[in-house]
Design a protein around this motif. Structure first.
Motif: not given
Length: 406
Positions: A197-201, A307-312, A379-387
């Motif tokens: 994500x570093x470069x896109x951000x 607050x509920x805080x999450x990240x990968x 693990x990983x980026x930990x996104x909210x997705x449809x996986x």
């Protein structure tokens, strides 16, 4: 076509439809849309006040409509109250502070049209009754955090719970990079998932902030409500003369600054030289310490929501998520101590000298404070997705919201 403000009869019609899009004017700055989704979960008999969840999408980084649709579907099936997707704008055309203004305009609309009005109004008491929660991811997560930290006034209907995933909390910490990232496109384009994500951000920061000072604004980087940036605002990009007159004007300004420096006996770099980006102190080149801020002060009349805080673990934003958690807990603790009138705030060595009963009381309170700022790392980026894993993370977030609101 822009919709007119909803009245009580129009608001009742919303409850009979599955979803509806509403267009809201933003004064002279165009308009935004809200997608209002009614719940598919069974109604709850324990909710006594109108409750609404505002969902803020990812923004242009890793934008994926199918992932957003999956998240909305899971929220609707898990929570017995409306979910409002607030479609804020952020792009080269709509730079900061436009997304901040969009979120605040949408939030005000939700309060005015989806919460209830008291039958009897009294001086000094809000005419609205109800609760608003907010959740978001990436850019939307940062905006959701901004909303939670500022729209939580005591005695007023406002943000009572917030859930954020991989939030962009401090744009000042996003590394500059000119490297091309193959999976990143311009804001407004849909992109697939990426492993970094570093470069896109960093590229997005260059596009959506006109000046460096703009991403030092706490409303854009909400961690700066709770601590300092740890660095100075970098210099603005050098001016590019357009014609001979501009060149002469620039030379005159440079001569003036050099004369002022000589008169003041200032030993510094020549005018126009670029400072080290990571140097928080231009004199000795040492980075400044990130100092905590006593936020919110008692004068603001705010009470921070849980607050509920999450990240990968592989996300470059995981440190910001952890930093937010620790600083929120300190703020919760200060507010709890302030509520205990006359109770002394003890240092660590003083706590060690307490008897076992007092220590147990302190431990119980500390556990409650930690529970108000829950952090999860996956693990990983930990996104909210449809996986499968992404849907599981959304369901965990929805379960936490249900515990706080139902």
């Amino acid at each position: 076509m822009r919709s007119s403000p909803l009245h009580s009869q129009d608001a009742r019609k919303l409850s009979t439809s599955t979803s509806q899009r509403v267009t809201i004017p933003c004064q002279s700055n165009g308009h935004i849309t809200l997608d209002i989704h009614q719940p598919t979960a069974p109604p709850s008999t324990t909710i006594t006040r109108p409750t609404v969840l505002i969902y803020l999408p990812r923004g242009p980084v890793l934008q994926n409509l199918s992932h957003e649709a999956s998240t909305i579907s899971l929220l609707r099936s898990s929570l017995p109250f409306p979910v409002v997707q607030l479609n804020y704008r952020v792009s080269r055309k709509h730079q900061y502070p436009t997304p901040i203004h969009d979120v605040l305009v949408g939030y005000d609309w939700v309060k005015q049209h989806l919460l209830s009005k008291r039958a009897i109004s009294r001086t000094g008491r809000s005419e609205l009754v109800g609760r608003v929660a907010v959740c978001g991811e990436l850019v939307g997560g940062g905006l959701a955090t901004m909303l939670a930290l500022t729209e939580c006034r005591i005695g007023q209907p406002g943000i009572v719970a917030a859930a954020v995933n991989n939030p962009v909390l401090d744009w000042t910490e996003i590394d500059d990079s000119d490297d091309h990232h193959p999976s990143f496109q311009l804001p407004g384009s849909a992109v697939g998932d990426a492993t970094d994500l570093s470069t896109p951000l960093s590229q997005l920061r260059k596009q959506v902030f006109k000046k460096p000072e703009h991403f030092f604004d706490p409303f854009a980087s909400p961690l700066l409500f709770l601590r300092s940036a740890g660095r100075d605002v970098p210099p603005a990009p050098p001016e590019t003369p357009l014609d001979d007159m501009d060149i002469l004007s620039l030379i005159e300004r440079q001569d003036f600054y050099r004369q002022q420096q000589a008169l003041s006996a200032i030993s510094s770099q020549p005018y126009g030289a670029t400072r080290d980006r990571d140097a928080g102190n231009a004199v000795d080149g040492l980075a400044k310490r990130k100092t905590s801020k006593r936020y919110p002060s008692a004068a603001l009349g705010l009470r921070l929501p849980p607050c509920h805080i999450s990240s990968g673990g592989a996300s470059p934003l995981s440190e910001q998520a952890s930093d937010l958690t620790q600083r929120l807990r300190k703020s919760y603790l200060r507010q709890a101590d302030a509520a205990d009138f006359g109770r002394k705030v003890l240092e660590d060595d003083e706590i060690e000298r307490l008897d076992e009963e007092e220590k147990a009381e302190r431990r119980a309170r500390d556990a409650e404070i930690r529970g108000k700022a829950k952090i999860t790392e996956c693990e990983g980026l930990g996104l909210w997705d449809n996986s499968k894993e992404g849907r599981s993370r959304v369901l965990e977030m929805a379960k936490w919201l249900r515990e706080k609101l139902v």
